[in-house]
Design a protein around this motif. Structure first.
Motif, PDB file in Angstrom:
ATOM      1  N   LEU A 242       0.863  -1.206   0.048  1.00 25.81           N
ATOM      2  CA  LEU A 242       0.011  -0.140  -0.022  1.00 25.81           C
ATOM      3  C   LEU A 242       0.996   1.179   0.049  1.00 25.81           C
ATOM      4  N   PRO A 243       0.455   2.251  -0.977  1.00 24.99           N
ATOM      5  CA  PRO A 243       1.375   3.324  -1.073  1.00 24.99           C
ATOM      6  C   PRO A 243       1.366   4.223   0.504  1.00 24.99           C
ATOM      7  N   ARG A 244       2.517   4.930   0.737  1.00 27.82           N
ATOM      8  CA  ARG A 244       2.782   5.698   1.763  1.00 27.82           C
ATOM      9  C   ARG A 244       2.947   7.138   1.309  1.00 27.82           C
ATOM     10  N   PRO A 245       2.610   8.336   2.130  1.00 28.37           N
ATOM     11  CA  PRO A 245       2.114   8.299   3.360  1.00 28.37           C
ATOM     12  C   PRO A 245       0.680   7.526   3.781  1.00 28.37           C
ATOM     13  N   ARG A 246       0.412   6.794   4.447  1.00 30.54           N
ATOM     14  CA  ARG A 246      -1.010   6.355   4.939  1.00 30.54           C
ATOM     15  C   ARG A 246      -1.606   6.989   6.023  1.00 30.54           C
ATOM     16  N   VAL A 247      -2.771   7.354   5.517  1.00 29.55           N
ATOM     17  CA  VAL A 247      -3.667   7.932   6.657  1.00 29.55           C
ATOM     18  C   VAL A 247      -4.560   6.833   7.163  1.00 29.55           C
ATOM     19  N   MET A 248      -4.432   6.504   8.702  1.00 26.07           N
ATOM     20  CA  MET A 248      -5.133   5.689   9.160  1.00 26.07           C
ATOM     21  C   MET A 248      -6.565   5.482   9.064  1.00 26.07           C
ATOM     22  N   ALA A 249      -7.198   6.615   9.182  1.00 28.59           N
ATOM     23  CA  ALA A 249      -8.694   6.871   9.036  1.00 28.59           C
ATOM     24  C   ALA A 249      -9.050   6.444   7.898  1.00 28.59           C
ATOM     25  N   ASP A 250      -8.345   6.458   6.740  1.00 27.30           N
ATOM     26  CA  ASP A 250      -9.019   6.148   5.037  1.00 27.30           C
ATOM     27  C   ASP A 250      -8.516   4.999   4.947  1.00 27.30           C
ATOM     28  N   ILE A 251      -7.343   4.587   5.422  1.00 28.63           N
ATOM     29  CA  ILE A 251      -6.922   3.399   4.560  1.00 28.63           C
ATOM     30  C   ILE A 251      -7.729   2.104   4.828  1.00 28.63           C
ATOM     31  N   ARG A 252      -8.368   2.052   5.841  1.00 33.57           N
ATOM     32  CA  ARG A 252      -9.395   0.648   5.983  1.00 33.57           C
ATOM     33  C   ARG A 252     -10.430   0.726   5.208  1.00 33.57           C
ATOM     34  N   TYR A 253     -10.842   1.757   4.275  1.00 28.75           N
ATOM     35  CA  TYR A 253     -11.801   1.812   3.326  1.00 28.75           C
ATOM     36  C   TYR A 253     -11.040   1.528   2.008  1.00 28.75           C
ATOM     37  N   ASP A 254      -9.859   1.438   1.908  1.00 26.56           N
ATOM     38  CA  ASP A 254      -9.428   1.341   0.610  1.00 26.56           C
ATOM     39  C   ASP A 254      -9.420  -0.304   0.202  1.00 26.56           C
ATOM     40  N   PRO A 255     -10.021  -0.327  -1.182  1.00 28.25           N
ATOM     41  CA  PRO A 255     -10.254  -1.806  -1.348  1.00 28.25           C
ATOM     42  C   PRO A 255      -9.061  -2.723  -1.552  1.00 28.25           C
ATOM     43  N   ASN A 256      -7.781  -2.026  -1.826  1.00 25.80           N
ATOM     44  CA  ASN A 256      -6.875  -2.831  -1.642  1.00 25.80           C
ATOM     45  C   ASN A 256      -6.477  -3.381  -0.317  1.00 25.80           C
ATOM     46  N   PHE A 257      -6.509  -2.418   0.459  1.00 25.79           N
ATOM     47  CA  PHE A 257      -6.498  -2.695   1.890  1.00 25.79           C
ATOM     48  C   PHE A 257      -7.182  -4.090   2.393  1.00 25.79           C
ATOM     49  N   VAL A 258      -8.767  -3.685   2.103  1.00 23.52           N
ATOM     50  CA  VAL A 258      -9.571  -4.878   2.477  1.00 23.52           C
ATOM     51  C   VAL A 258      -9.174  -6.240   2.008  1.00 23.52           C
ATOM     52  N   GLU A 259      -8.791  -6.333   0.797  1.00 27.98           N
ATOM     53  CA  GLU A 259      -8.376  -7.349   0.056  1.00 27.98           C
ATOM     54  C   GLU A 259      -7.145  -8.106   0.688  1.00 27.98           C
ATOM     55  N   ILE A 260      -6.148  -7.269   1.032  1.00 26.80           N
ATOM     56  CA  ILE A 260      -4.829  -7.641   1.678  1.00 26.80           C
ATOM     57  C   ILE A 260      -5.182  -8.482   3.039  1.00 26.80           C
ATOM     58  N   ALA A 261      -6.162  -7.721   3.880  1.00 19.48           N
ATOM     59  CA  ALA A 261      -6.397  -8.039   5.150  1.00 19.48           C
ATOM     60  C   ALA A 261      -7.287  -9.222   5.086  1.00 19.48           C
ATOM     61  N   LYS A 262      -8.019  -9.723   3.907  1.00 19.04           N
ATOM     62  CA  LYS A 262      -8.945 -10.783   3.722  1.00 19.04           C
ATOM     63  C   LYS A 262      -7.896 -11.978   3.577  1.00 19.04           C
ATOM     64  N   VAL A 263      -6.866 -11.617   2.546  1.00 15.38           N
ATOM     65  CA  VAL A 263      -5.904 -12.813   2.545  1.00 15.38           C
ATOM     66  C   VAL A 263      -5.306 -13.154   3.502  1.00 15.38           C
ATOM     67  N   ILE A 264      -4.654 -12.149   4.089  1.00 16.75           N
ATOM     68  CA  ILE A 264      -3.700 -12.635   5.280  1.00 16.75           C
ATOM     69  C   ILE A 264      -4.792 -13.413   6.566  1.00 16.75           C
ATOM     70  N   TRP A 265      -6.061 -12.887   6.622  1.00 14.72           N
ATOM     71  CA  TRP A 265      -6.936 -13.581   7.667  1.00 14.72           C
ATOM     72  C   TRP A 265      -7.047 -14.967   7.298  1.00 14.72           C
ATOM     73  N   ASN A 266      -7.261 -15.386   6.216  1.00 15.75           N
ATOM     74  CA  ASN A 266      -7.442 -16.623   5.925  1.00 15.75           C
ATOM     75  C   ASN A 266      -6.285 -17.519   6.144  1.00 15.75           C
ATOM     76  N   ASP A 267      -5.184 -16.920   6.226  1.00 15.97           N
ATOM     77  CA  ASP A 267      -3.989 -17.687   6.810  1.00 15.97           C
ATOM     78  C   ASP A 267      -3.898 -17.831   8.359  1.00 15.97           C
ATOM     79  N   LEU A 268      -4.224 -16.521   8.906  1.00 15.73           N
ATOM     80  CA  LEU A 268      -3.941 -16.470  10.401  1.00 15.73           C
ATOM     81  C   LEU A 268      -5.339 -17.185  11.005  1.00 15.73           C
ATOM     82  N   ARG A 269      -6.490 -17.142  10.417  1.00 14.45           N
ATOM     83  CA  ARG A 269      -7.511 -17.650  11.051  1.00 14.45           C
ATOM     84  C   ARG A 269      -7.244 -19.359  11.559  1.00 14.45           C
ATOM     85  N   GLU A 270      -6.715 -19.983  10.588  1.00 14.50           N
ATOM     86  CA  GLU A 270      -6.649 -21.245  11.009  1.00 14.50           C
ATOM     87  C   GLU A 270      -5.519 -21.546  12.256  1.00 14.50           C
TER      88      GLU A 270
END
Ligand SMILES: Nc1ncnc2c1ncn2[C@@H]1O[C@H](COP(=O)(O)OP(=O)(O)OP(=O)(O)O)[C@@H](O)[C@H]1O
Length: 284
Positions: A242-270
């Motif tokens: 994800l590009p920097r600088p990052r603004v924390m209040a906004d980044i959570r709504y970035d579709p790329n962010f959501v996608e990345i979090a989903k991929v990692i969560w699949n891994d972490l969930r197990e």
């Protein structure tokens, strides 16, 4: 945007770079438990943090995240394997390392300015200079009007700002953070994450940030390490592009962010599920 387990998904098998800020090379750490048994806290653990890199570590409870930080500080020694900081074997607690933990490390009997000046004074900086620098850092974290206040007169978020000033004033080359913002409300937490990224980008410290919050990890990090349920080892590593600088209040709504979090969560969930089922079986 690219989300991919890094080439060395099995980083535990890869030798860390020689010039890394932190190089944990194939470390196993065993403890003797109070009832006299050996327990393995982490195993075959390899992690590399490049200079200026922001690494986050996520994993189920008890998987060895704090233990990993303690290996970097030198508070714990590996049973097998090696830990190097700035290219040197860890032999002692290094002045190059700063810490911010969940609990405040402020001296309750000292005012804000006395707390922030404590580090430079301890390191031999002349008093006037130490206090000038402390004033500067207190202003940077937005607490200019609170220099004379004592920790109990501040909110949790303000105390955390003092802790950041207290840490960054020492210009640590390496910053270790163990769930530093987990006790804060969401708004204050977001503000503190922005504060941290701002300070980090100025100072270019190398950071290891432990958190239970995957979204926090993705929002902050260059690299996210996912650990297995204990005994912890590196399950996978993700580079966060994800590009920097990052603004924390906004980044959570970035579709790329959501996608990345989903991929990692699949891994972490197990691992989280495994950790939880073990806790239910053993009671700890
Ligand atoms: N000094 C010690 N003696 C014996 N066992 C220890 C010691 N320190 C940690 N452990 C054990 O090592 C394991 C890893 O602990 P650690 O605190 O690193 O986990 P963690 O991932 O940080 O946990 P949490 O997410 O709950 O904070 C745990 O099972 C813990 O009980």
């Amino acid at each position: 945007m690219q989300v991919q387990p890094m080439a060395a998904e099995k980083l535990s098998q890869a030798a860390p770079q020689a010039d890394a800020a932190i190089a944990i090379d194939d470390v196993t750490l065993r403890f003797v438990t109070p009832d006299g048994h050996m327990m393995t806290a982490i195993r075959d653990f390899t992690m590399t943090v490049a200079r200026g890199e922001f690494a986050c570590v996520v994993g189920p409870t008890g998987c060895g995240k704090s233990t990993t930080l303690n290996l970097v500080t030198g508070l714990l020694r590996p049973t097998t394997g090696n830990v190097r900081v700035m290219g040197n074997p860890v032999t002692d607690i290094s002045r190059d390392i700063g810490f911010v933990f969940q609990a405040d490390a402020l001296f309750p009997w000292r005012s804000v300015i006395d707390n922030v000046a404590a580090g430079p004074l301890y390191r031999g900086t002349p008093k006037a200079q130490a206090y000038d620098r402390a004033r500067d850092w207190i202003a940077r974290v937005g607490l200019g009007r609170f220099e004379k206040h004592y920790p109990h007169q501040l909110s949790g978020g303000m105390r955390k700002r003092v802790a950041l000033a207290q840490t960054f004033i020492n210009q640590p080359k390496i910053l270790l953070m163990d769930e530093p913002f987990s006790a804060l409300d969401m708004q204050t937490r977001t503000a503190m994450q922005d504060e941290l990224l701002g300070l980090w980008s100025e100072q270019k410290s190398s950071v290891v940030f432990v958190t239970h919050d995957l979204e926090e990890a993705v929002a902050l990090a260059d690299k996210v390490y996912v650990l297995t349920a204990g005994p912890g080892t590196v399950k996978s590593v993700y580079r966060i592009d994800l590009p920097r600088p990052r603004v924390m209040a906004d980044i959570r709504y970035d579709p790329n962010f959501v996608e990345i979090a989903k991929v990692i969560w699949n891994d972490l969930r197990e691992e989280v599920q495994l950790g939880q089922s073990r806790t239910l079986q053993t009671g700890h």
